[in-house]
Scaffold this active site. Structure first.
Site, PDB file in Angstrom:
ATOM      1  N   LYS A 159       0.874  -1.275  -0.029  1.00 34.39           N
ATOM      2  CA  LYS A 159      -0.063   0.079  -0.009  1.00 34.39           C
ATOM      3  C   LYS A 159       0.858   1.348  -0.011  1.00 34.39           C
ATOM      4  CE  LYS A 159      -2.090  -1.034   3.975  1.00 34.39           C
ATOM      5  NZ  LYS A 159      -1.519  -2.407   4.359  1.00 34.39           N
ATOM      6  N   ARG A 209      11.596  -5.607   5.000  1.00 29.05           N
ATOM      7  CA  ARG A 209      11.579  -4.335   4.766  1.00 29.05           C
ATOM      8  C   ARG A 209      12.313  -3.077   5.397  1.00 29.05           C
ATOM      9  NH1 ARG A 209       5.525  -1.863   5.251  1.00 29.05           N
ATOM     10  NH2 ARG A 209       5.546  -2.687   7.513  1.00 29.05           N
ATOM     11  N   ARG A 215      11.768  -0.989  11.097  1.00 27.45           N
ATOM     12  CA  ARG A 215      10.365  -0.729  12.007  1.00 27.45           C
ATOM     13  C   ARG A 215      10.331  -1.865  13.044  1.00 27.45           C
ATOM     14  NH1 ARG A 215       5.033   0.544   8.487  1.00 27.45           N
ATOM     15  NH2 ARG A 215       4.027  -0.681  10.139  1.00 27.45           N
ATOM     16  N   ARG A 240      -9.503  -0.357   9.248  1.00 29.47           N
ATOM     17  CA  ARG A 240      -9.112  -1.778   9.143  1.00 29.47           C
ATOM     18  C   ARG A 240     -10.142  -2.468   9.916  1.00 29.47           C
ATOM     19  NH1 ARG A 240      -3.052  -0.492   9.672  1.00 29.47           N
ATOM     20  NH2 ARG A 240      -2.244  -1.789   8.246  1.00 29.47           N
ATOM     21  N   ARG A 242       0.774  -9.177  13.909  1.00 33.77           N
ATOM     22  CA  ARG A 242      -0.168  -7.876  12.931  1.00 33.77           C
ATOM     23  C   ARG A 242      -0.906  -8.882  11.645  1.00 33.77           C
ATOM     24  NH1 ARG A 242       4.677  -5.061  10.862  1.00 33.77           N
ATOM     25  NH2 ARG A 242       3.276  -3.799   9.626  1.00 33.77           N
TER      26      ARG A 242
HETATM   27  P1  ADP Z   1       2.264  -1.812   3.472  1.00 35.98           P
HETATM   28  O1  ADP Z   1       2.051  -0.158   3.101  1.00 35.98           O
HETATM   29  O2  ADP Z   1       0.918  -2.413   2.673  1.00 35.98           O
HETATM   30  O3  ADP Z   1       2.509  -2.452   4.681  1.00 35.98           O
HETATM   31  P2  ADP Z   1       4.691  -1.455   1.727  1.00 35.98           P
HETATM   32  O4  ADP Z   1       4.352  -0.783   0.763  1.00 35.98           O
HETATM   33  O5  ADP Z   1       5.624  -1.069   2.850  1.00 35.98           O
HETATM   34  O6  ADP Z   1       3.506  -2.461   2.311  1.00 35.98           O
HETATM   35  O7  ADP Z   1       5.619  -3.103   1.349  1.00 35.98           O
HETATM   36  C1  ADP Z   1       5.899  -3.892   2.071  1.00 35.98           C
HETATM   37  C2  ADP Z   1       7.374  -4.490   1.582  1.00 35.98           C
HETATM   38  O8  ADP Z   1       7.050  -5.164   0.355  1.00 35.98           O
HETATM   39  C3  ADP Z   1       8.453  -3.234   1.346  1.00 35.98           C
HETATM   40  O9  ADP Z   1       9.589  -3.945   1.761  1.00 35.98           O
HETATM   41  C4  ADP Z   1       8.169  -3.152  -0.087  1.00 35.98           C
HETATM   42  O10 ADP Z   1       9.515  -2.726  -0.573  1.00 35.98           O
HETATM   43  C5  ADP Z   1       7.957  -4.608  -0.753  1.00 35.98           C
HETATM   44  N1  ADP Z   1       7.119  -4.479  -1.937  1.00 35.98           N
HETATM   45  C6  ADP Z   1       5.835  -3.681  -2.019  1.00 35.98           C
HETATM   46  N2  ADP Z   1       5.374  -4.150  -3.274  1.00 35.98           N
HETATM   47  C7  ADP Z   1       5.895  -5.135  -3.624  1.00 35.98           C
HETATM   48  C8  ADP Z   1       6.073  -5.881  -4.826  1.00 35.98           C
HETATM   49  N3  ADP Z   1       4.737  -5.694  -5.882  1.00 35.98           N
HETATM   50  N4  ADP Z   1       6.652  -6.986  -5.214  1.00 35.98           N
HETATM   51  C9  ADP Z   1       7.634  -7.034  -4.078  1.00 35.98           C
HETATM   52  N5  ADP Z   1       7.973  -6.479  -3.208  1.00 35.98           N
HETATM   53  C10 ADP Z   1       6.945  -5.393  -2.927  1.00 35.98           C
HETATM   54  P1  AMP Z   2       0.774   0.236   9.319  1.00 31.24           P
HETATM   55  O1  AMP Z   2       1.822   1.429   9.302  1.00 31.24           O
HETATM   56  O2  AMP Z   2      -0.071   0.554   8.478  1.00 31.24           O
HETATM   57  O3  AMP Z   2       1.344  -1.051   9.236  1.00 31.24           O
HETATM   58  O4  AMP Z   2       0.422   0.621  10.682  1.00 31.24           O
HETATM   59  C1  AMP Z   2       0.912   0.464  11.704  1.00 31.24           C
HETATM   60  C2  AMP Z   2       0.279   0.144  13.177  1.00 31.24           C
HETATM   61  O5  AMP Z   2      -0.421   1.300  13.427  1.00 31.24           O
HETATM   62  C3  AMP Z   2      -0.701  -1.038  13.312  1.00 31.24           C
HETATM   63  O6  AMP Z   2       0.199  -2.364  13.578  1.00 31.24           O
HETATM   64  C4  AMP Z   2      -1.551  -0.401  14.362  1.00 31.24           C
HETATM   65  O7  AMP Z   2      -1.022  -0.613  15.533  1.00 31.24           O
HETATM   66  C5  AMP Z   2      -1.774   1.028  14.052  1.00 31.24           C
HETATM   67  N1  AMP Z   2      -2.726   1.150  13.156  1.00 31.24           N
HETATM   68  C6  AMP Z   2      -2.710   1.836  11.797  1.00 31.24           C
HETATM   69  N2  AMP Z   2      -4.093   1.974  11.269  1.00 31.24           N
HETATM   70  C7  AMP Z   2      -4.743   1.533  12.006  1.00 31.24           C
HETATM   71  C8  AMP Z   2      -6.043   1.397  11.953  1.00 31.24           C
HETATM   72  N3  AMP Z   2      -6.887   1.590  10.772  1.00 31.24           N
HETATM   73  N4  AMP Z   2      -6.771   0.887  13.262  1.00 31.24           N
HETATM   74  C9  AMP Z   2      -6.035   0.600  14.416  1.00 31.24           C
HETATM   75  N5  AMP Z   2      -4.732   0.497  14.367  1.00 31.24           N
HETATM   76  C10 AMP Z   2      -3.896   0.881  13.111  1.00 31.24           C
END
Ligand code: ADP
Ligand code: AMP
Length: 217
Positions: free
Chosen positions: A13, A127, A160, A88, A171
């Site tokens: 995302k 990541r 992170r 969520r 998660r």
């Molecule tokens: P989210 O915001 O949904 O938690 P991220 O955008 O941070 O996910 O992506 C999670 C991990 O996967 C990151 O390390 C990113 O570089 C990698 N990633 C994202 N999209 C792809 C893809 N299409 N193919 C391979 N790796 C990806």
């Molecule tokens: P994310 O960066 O989206 O992976 O979110 C990191 C953390 O923030 C999650 O594991 C939750 O602890 C909190 N969080 C983010 N979005 C929400 C949501 N919509 N509802 C509840 N907790 C959230």
């Protein structure tokens, strides 16, 4: 254009949102980013949410909804936005429906980035994120040009806290059923577009663009 990126943690995302919001000139509203910024700045909100984020648990609905309501009332969100990581839970989705009804801003599209659990585990544990701008990389799948340095702003990359394997497991468990429920919620309302999130980053981007363009026509 009022868009939601739906998907489990690690679905891509944030990676896609960075380019999509640049191209479509809409703000990227990510609840995780808002919470992490508050923790970094040691605000009251940060104190309140820190233990949830550290453990990988969801922040309570009431607080999360309040934060999003305040954010959506800011002027830059008046003509569209991309929500990433919200809603969520169904309670959050219902609260969002109410907010958007009051603002007369109907949802344009909910893009569901689907990725298998195994791949998500691999993505999250590898990541690395920029300590300054939050850009997302992966040690092997999406490495920066220079190791541990952000391509966008040159700042150091970090892992992170909640990308440690124990927190990743929590998660995914916290979000698996809920994400499925949300997909159904939006599918029932004719708003859901499924995107093959396991494809390469550029292909996912093209699929998202096409879905958004179709909607805009
Ligand atoms: P989210 O915001 O949904 O938690 P991220 O955008 O941070 O996910 O992506 C999670 C991990 O996967 C990151 O390390 C990113 O570089 C990698 N990633 C994202 N999209 C792809 C893809 N299409 N193919 C391979 N790796 C990806
Ligand atoms: P994310 O960066 O989206 O992976 O979110 C990191 C953390 O923030 C999650 O594991 C939750 O602890 C909190 N969080 C983010 N979005 C929400 C949501 N919509 N509802 C509840 N907790 C959230």
């Amino acid at each position: 254009m009022q868009v939601i990126f739906l998907g489990l943690p690690g679905a891509g995302k944030g990676t896609q949102a960075a380019s999509i919001t640049d191209e479509f000139h809409i703000p990227h509203i990510a609840t995780g980013d808002i919470f992490r910024a508050a923790i970094k700045e040691k605000t009251m909100l940060g104190e309140e949410v820190k233990s949830y984020l550290d453990q990988g648990l969801l922040v309570p609905d009431e607080l999360t909804i309040k934060i999003v309501r305040e954010r959506l009332l800011q002027p830059d969100a008046a003509h569209g936005f991309l929500l990433d990581g919200f809603p969520r839970t169904i309670a959050q989705a219902e609260a969002l429906d109410k907010m958007l009804e009051e603002e007369r801003l109907p949802l344009t599209n909910v893009l569901y980035l689907e990725v298998s659990e195994e791949e998500l585990h691999h993505r999250l544990t590898g990541r690395r994120v920029c300590s300054k701008c939050g850009a997302s990389y992966h040690v092997t799948l999406n490495p920066p040009k220079v190791q541990d340095v952000c391509d966008r702003c040159g700042s150091p990359l970090i892992q992170r806290e909640d990308d440690r394997p124990e927190a990743v497991r929590v998660r995914l468990r916290e979000n698996l059923g809920r994400t499925g429920d949300l997909a159904k919620y939006y599918d029932d309302r004719g708003l859901l577009t499924r995107i093959k999130g396991e494809n390469p980053i550029g292909d996912v981007y093209e699929d998202i663009r096409q879905a958004l363009r179709r909607q805009a026509e």
